[in-house]
Design a protein around this motif. Sequence first.
Motif, PDB file in Angstrom:
ATOM      1  N   UNK A 141       0.913  -1.273  -0.107  1.00  0.00           N
ATOM      2  CA  UNK A 141       0.232   0.166  -0.008  1.00  0.00           C
ATOM      3  C   UNK A 141       0.805   1.282   0.005  1.00  0.00           C
ATOM      4  N   UNK A 142       1.991   1.205  -0.470  1.00  0.00           N
ATOM      5  CA  UNK A 142       2.943   2.262  -0.362  1.00  0.00           C
ATOM      6  C   UNK A 142       4.103   2.077   0.595  1.00  0.00           C
ATOM      7  N   UNK A 143       5.151   2.758   0.488  1.00  0.00           N
ATOM      8  CA  UNK A 143       6.205   2.557   1.473  1.00  0.00           C
ATOM      9  C   UNK A 143       5.985   2.727   2.927  1.00  0.00           C
ATOM     10  N   UNK A 144       6.454   2.058   3.882  1.00  0.00           N
ATOM     11  CA  UNK A 144       5.970   1.729   5.080  1.00  0.00           C
ATOM     12  C   UNK A 144       4.789   1.137   5.619  1.00  0.00           C
ATOM     13  N   UNK A 145       4.020   0.705   4.522  1.00  0.00           N
ATOM     14  CA  UNK A 145       2.640   0.204   4.870  1.00  0.00           C
ATOM     15  C   UNK A 145       2.444  -1.490   4.339  1.00  0.00           C
ATOM     16  N   UNK A 146       2.986  -2.337   5.064  1.00  0.00           N
ATOM     17  CA  UNK A 146       3.087  -3.713   4.683  1.00  0.00           C
ATOM     18  C   UNK A 146       1.662  -4.209   4.710  1.00  0.00           C
ATOM     19  N   UNK A 147       1.345  -5.114   3.930  1.00  0.00           N
ATOM     20  CA  UNK A 147       0.031  -5.819   3.714  1.00  0.00           C
ATOM     21  C   UNK A 147       0.152  -7.239   4.195  1.00  0.00           C
ATOM     22  N   UNK A 148      -0.450  -7.721   4.948  1.00  0.00           N
ATOM     23  CA  UNK A 148      -0.539  -9.137   5.492  1.00  0.00           C
ATOM     24  C   UNK A 148      -1.678  -9.797   4.528  1.00  0.00           C
ATOM     25  N   UNK A 149      -1.776 -10.478   3.588  1.00  0.00           N
ATOM     26  CA  UNK A 149      -2.477 -11.264   2.887  1.00  0.00           C
ATOM     27  C   UNK A 149      -3.029 -12.529   3.843  1.00  0.00           C
ATOM     28  N   UNK A 150      -4.211 -12.842   4.029  1.00  0.00           N
ATOM     29  CA  UNK A 150      -4.539 -13.807   4.844  1.00  0.00           C
ATOM     30  C   UNK A 150      -5.805 -14.639   3.975  1.00  0.00           C
ATOM     31  N   UNK A 151      -5.921 -15.958   3.974  1.00  0.00           N
ATOM     32  CA  UNK A 151      -6.673 -16.839   3.105  1.00  0.00           C
ATOM     33  C   UNK A 151      -7.289 -17.785   3.869  1.00  0.00           C
TER      34      UNK A 151
END
Length: 154
Positions: A141-151
């Motif tokens: 989502x942009x620098x410094x905004x990590x996304x955790x993908x959950x399934x």
Amino acid sequence: MKNVELRDPAKGLGKECETVLRTVPDWFGREDVLLTYVGQIDELDTYTAWFKGQLIGFFSVNCHNEHSAELHVLAVSMDYHRQGVGSALYSAVESDLKAKAIKFVQVKTLGVSMNDLNYEKTRQFYMALGFYPLEEIPDFWGKGTPCLLMVKRI
């Protein structure tokens, strides 16, 4: 929660859902992002929960293909957290996805590496529903905004 009315999914509910998003600024505090979500909600199937005629929660779902769907944006008004509203909404979503023979559902949330207490609660909610963390993408989502993908397989 007693007396909560769950409604069938509908499109065009962005403005109504905006009121719910504004009750949870710790998750949706950036105005530009909030307004982007409001526009996206209008195009998605949105499941809603109502109490005494007031919208108190929603889940907007994006079906990517015949095998998978995503919980794209969702929120429950802060006053109704931890009362079963989110779980009831998810149950309705999953039931409909199963009826459509969808096999997998995903959700994206702020990654663990941000060490944010609010999003830790969010991740715990998803895990309680049966989601598993798949991958953290550092700058999704942009620098410094990590996304955790959950399934979850349904």
